[in-house]
Scaffold this motif. Structure first.
Motif, PDB file in Angstrom:
ATOM      1  N   LEU A  62       0.830  -1.207   0.000  1.00  0.00           N
ATOM      2  CA  LEU A  62       0.000   0.000   0.000  1.00  0.00           C
ATOM      3  C   LEU A  62       0.866   1.259   0.000  1.00  0.00           C
ATOM      4  N   ASN A  63       1.891   1.229   0.826  1.00  0.00           N
ATOM      5  CA  ASN A  63       2.779   2.402   0.863  1.00  0.00           C
ATOM      6  C   ASN A  63       3.461   2.620  -0.492  1.00  0.00           C
ATOM      7  N   GLN A  64       3.844   1.495  -1.104  1.00  0.00           N
ATOM      8  CA  GLN A  64       4.501   1.609  -2.410  1.00  0.00           C
ATOM      9  C   GLN A  64       3.536   2.154  -3.470  1.00  0.00           C
ATOM     10  N   LEU A  65       2.293   1.616  -3.511  1.00  0.00           N
ATOM     11  CA  LEU A  65       1.306   2.090  -4.482  1.00  0.00           C
ATOM     12  C   LEU A  65       0.908   3.541  -4.212  1.00  0.00           C
ATOM     13  N   LEU A  72       2.702   9.968  -9.789  1.00  0.00           N
ATOM     14  CA  LEU A  72       1.958  10.181 -11.038  1.00  0.00           C
ATOM     15  C   LEU A  72       1.151  11.472 -10.978  1.00  0.00           C
ATOM     16  N   GLU A  73       0.623  11.792  -9.823  1.00  0.00           N
ATOM     17  CA  GLU A  73      -0.121  13.029  -9.692  1.00  0.00           C
ATOM     18  C   GLU A  73       0.796  14.231  -9.915  1.00  0.00           C
ATOM     19  N   ASP A  74       1.992  14.199  -9.369  1.00  0.00           N
ATOM     20  CA  ASP A  74       2.955  15.290  -9.568  1.00  0.00           C
ATOM     21  C   ASP A  74       3.370  15.400 -11.043  1.00  0.00           C
ATOM     22  N   GLN A  75       3.573  14.205 -11.654  1.00  0.00           N
ATOM     23  CA  GLN A  75       3.969  14.231 -13.070  1.00  0.00           C
ATOM     24  C   GLN A  75       2.859  14.794 -13.955  1.00  0.00           C
ATOM     25  N   GLY A  76       1.636  14.461 -13.668  1.00  0.00           N
ATOM     26  CA  GLY A  76       0.514  14.987 -14.442  1.00  0.00           C
ATOM     27  C   GLY A  76       0.374  16.486 -14.251  1.00  0.00           C
ATOM     28  N   ARG A  77       0.586  16.969 -13.060  1.00  0.00           N
ATOM     29  CA  ARG A  77       0.517  18.403 -12.808  1.00  0.00           C
ATOM     30  C   ARG A  77       1.617  19.140 -13.575  1.00  0.00           C
ATOM     31  N   LYS A  78       2.837  18.602 -13.585  1.00  0.00           N
ATOM     32  CA  LYS A  78       3.942  19.252 -14.309  1.00  0.00           C
ATOM     33  C   LYS A  78       3.687  19.230 -15.818  1.00  0.00           C
ATOM     34  N   ALA A  79       3.143  18.061 -16.309  1.00  0.00           N
ATOM     35  CA  ALA A  79       2.861  17.970 -17.754  1.00  0.00           C
ATOM     36  C   ALA A  79       1.793  18.969 -18.147  1.00  0.00           C
ATOM     37  N   LEU A  80       0.806  19.133 -17.331  1.00  0.00           N
ATOM     38  CA  LEU A  80      -0.245  20.091 -17.636  1.00  0.00           C
ATOM     39  C   LEU A  80       0.299  21.514 -17.572  1.00  0.00           C
ATOM     40  N   ALA A  81       1.238  21.782 -16.690  1.00  0.00           N
ATOM     41  CA  ALA A  81       1.841  23.120 -16.604  1.00  0.00           C
ATOM     42  C   ALA A  81       2.669  23.411 -17.851  1.00  0.00           C
ATOM     43  N   ASP A  86      -1.877  15.773 -22.974  1.00  0.00           N
ATOM     44  CA  ASP A  86      -1.933  14.330 -23.223  1.00  0.00           C
ATOM     45  C   ASP A  86      -1.142  13.535 -22.186  1.00  0.00           C
ATOM     46  N   LEU A  87       0.047  14.074 -21.878  1.00  0.00           N
ATOM     47  CA  LEU A  87       0.853  13.394 -20.851  1.00  0.00           C
ATOM     48  C   LEU A  87       0.188  13.488 -19.482  1.00  0.00           C
ATOM     49  N   ALA A  88      -0.421  14.644 -19.212  1.00  0.00           N
ATOM     50  CA  ALA A  88      -1.117  14.785 -17.928  1.00  0.00           C
ATOM     51  C   ALA A  88      -2.284  13.790 -17.840  1.00  0.00           C
ATOM     52  N   ARG A  89      -3.018  13.638 -18.958  1.00  0.00           N
ATOM     53  CA  ARG A  89      -4.134  12.681 -18.954  1.00  0.00           C
ATOM     54  C   ARG A  89      -3.625  11.243 -18.743  1.00  0.00           C
ATOM     55  N   GLU A  90      -2.537  10.845 -19.345  1.00  0.00           N
ATOM     56  CA  GLU A  90      -1.976   9.485 -19.173  1.00  0.00           C
ATOM     57  C   GLU A  90      -1.530   9.261 -17.738  1.00  0.00           C
ATOM     58  N   ALA A  91      -0.902  10.308 -17.169  1.00  0.00           N
ATOM     59  CA  ALA A  91      -0.458  10.165 -15.784  1.00  0.00           C
ATOM     60  C   ALA A  91      -1.639   9.986 -14.836  1.00  0.00           C
ATOM     61  N   LEU A  92      -2.677  10.769 -15.063  1.00  0.00           N
ATOM     62  CA  LEU A  92      -3.857  10.643 -14.207  1.00  0.00           C
ATOM     63  C   LEU A  92      -4.565   9.306 -14.408  1.00  0.00           C
ATOM     64  N   SER A  93      -4.541   8.788 -15.659  1.00  0.00           N
ATOM     65  CA  SER A  93      -5.150   7.490 -15.930  1.00  0.00           C
ATOM     66  C   SER A  93      -4.405   6.382 -15.170  1.00  0.00           C
ATOM     67  N   ARG A  94      -3.095   6.423 -15.211  1.00  0.00           N
ATOM     68  CA  ARG A  94      -2.317   5.417 -14.468  1.00  0.00           C
ATOM     69  C   ARG A  94      -2.540   5.555 -12.949  1.00  0.00           C
ATOM     70  N   ALA A  96      -5.230   6.545 -11.497  1.00  0.00           N
ATOM     71  CA  ALA A  96      -6.548   5.982 -11.189  1.00  0.00           C
ATOM     72  C   ALA A  96      -6.476   4.464 -11.072  1.00  0.00           C
ATOM     73  N   SER A  97      -5.696   3.852 -11.985  1.00  0.00           N
ATOM     74  CA  SER A  97      -5.536   2.389 -11.898  1.00  0.00           C
ATOM     75  C   SER A  97      -4.848   1.991 -10.595  1.00  0.00           C
ATOM     76  N   LEU A  98      -3.849   2.753 -10.208  1.00  0.00           N
ATOM     77  CA  LEU A  98      -3.156   2.465  -8.934  1.00  0.00           C
ATOM     78  C   LEU A  98      -4.086   2.664  -7.741  1.00  0.00           C
ATOM     79  N   GLN A  99      -4.936   3.670  -7.843  1.00  0.00           N
ATOM     80  CA  GLN A  99      -5.863   3.922  -6.743  1.00  0.00           C
ATOM     81  C   GLN A  99      -6.836   2.760  -6.561  1.00  0.00           C
ATOM     82  N   GLN A 100      -7.233   2.105  -7.683  1.00  0.00           N
ATOM     83  CA  GLN A 100      -8.106   0.930  -7.570  1.00  0.00           C
ATOM     84  C   GLN A 100      -7.383  -0.206  -6.847  1.00  0.00           C
ATOM     85  N   GLN A 101      -6.107  -0.390  -7.191  1.00  0.00           N
ATOM     86  CA  GLN A 101      -5.318  -1.423  -6.494  1.00  0.00           C
ATOM     87  C   GLN A 101      -5.166  -1.086  -5.004  1.00  0.00           C
ATOM     88  N   VAL A 102      -4.953   0.193  -4.739  1.00  0.00           N
ATOM     89  CA  VAL A 102      -4.827   0.624  -3.335  1.00  0.00           C
ATOM     90  C   VAL A 102      -6.109   0.333  -2.571  1.00  0.00           C
TER      91      VAL A 102
END
Length: 264
Positions: A62-65, A72-81, A86-94, A96-102
């Protein structure tokens, strides 16, 4: 034939049960039961440790995820800045997948944590029961040992009592036999003295002539004593002397009688 076999089987089972009863030691049975309870407690504790290990592994995942999700949230924010939507959307998509695993891991973590708490409580209760059983076991063993010692002492005293009773009976029989022998010896002496039994040893036998002489001699002595007493009552030494002289013919008669028996 079947009835005989059933009877033999019943006899065998009865004897085997009796042999087992003699061989069984309650102290050994209690120790064995206590050992089994310790083994069960050890298994429960091992289960608690396994569940705790699984829970800890889930926490690490859990800590790792969660770390990856934050990255990924930080990377999406930087890409959007930078204008890279597109990169921000991919980062947020990944992310979301991690959040489901969490979320799934958190559910498993809660389940394992509940199981761990149940097993820990069961281990604590079992530990209390094992401790109580150990105390009771030692008490029963001490009581059994004391009762066994008392039984052995009682059996020893019982054996001594039976032995002393046998000794008392032997003494009583010896005394009765001694009294019987003494009574028999006295009766035999009386019978020999009265002439009812013949003394075949020859030491105390008398012939008829000697018996007659003893009788006459005893009678003469009695007559002389009677004459002397009469003289004393009549008074005077002369009367006493004449009484004695008057008894002389009796002595002569005794001599004649002795001479007559000698001729015979």
């Amino acid at each position: 034939m079947s009835g005989v076999m059933k009877r033999m089987g019943m006899i065998f089972r009865a004897k085997a049960n009796k042999a087992l009863d003699r061989a069984e030691d309650p102290r050994e049975t209690l120790d064995y039961s206590y050992q089994k309870q310790l083994e069960l407690l050890q298994k429960v504790r091992r289960g608690v440790a396994d569940v705790a290990t699984s829970r800890k592994r889930l926490e690490l995942q859990l800590n790792q995820l969660q770390g990856q999700s934050s990255k990924l949230e930080d990377q999406g924010r930087k890409a959007l800045a930078l204008g890279r939507e597109d990169l921000a959307r991919e980062a947020l998509s990944r992310r979301a997948s991690l959040q489901q695993q969490v979320s799934d891991l958190e559910v498993q973590h809660q389940t394992l944590q509940g199981e761990e708490e149940k097993l820990t409580l069961a281990a604590q209760r079992l530990q209390a029961k094992v401790d109580a059983f150990r105390t009771k076991k030692e008490t029963i063993k001490a009581t059994y040992t004391a009762a066994q010692a008392q039984t052995r002492i009682a059996e020893s005293f019982s054996g001594i009592s039976e032995e002393m009773s046998d000794v008392g009976l032997a003494i009583q029989r010896a005394e009765d036999k001694t009294a019987q022998l003494q009574a028999r010896a006295g009766a035999i002496d009386e019978l020999l003295a009265s002439g009812a039994l013949d003394d075949r040893s020859g030491l105390g036998s008398k012939d008829d002539i000697q018996a007659e002489l003893d009788r006459l001699s005893g009678g003469t002595d009695v007559e002389l004593e009677l004459q002397r007493m009469k003289a004393e009552l009549a008074g005077g030494p002369s009367a006493q002397q004449s009484a004695i002289e008057g008894g002389a013919p009796g002595a002569g008669q005794q001599s004649q009688t002795q001479h007559r028996f000698d001729k015979q």
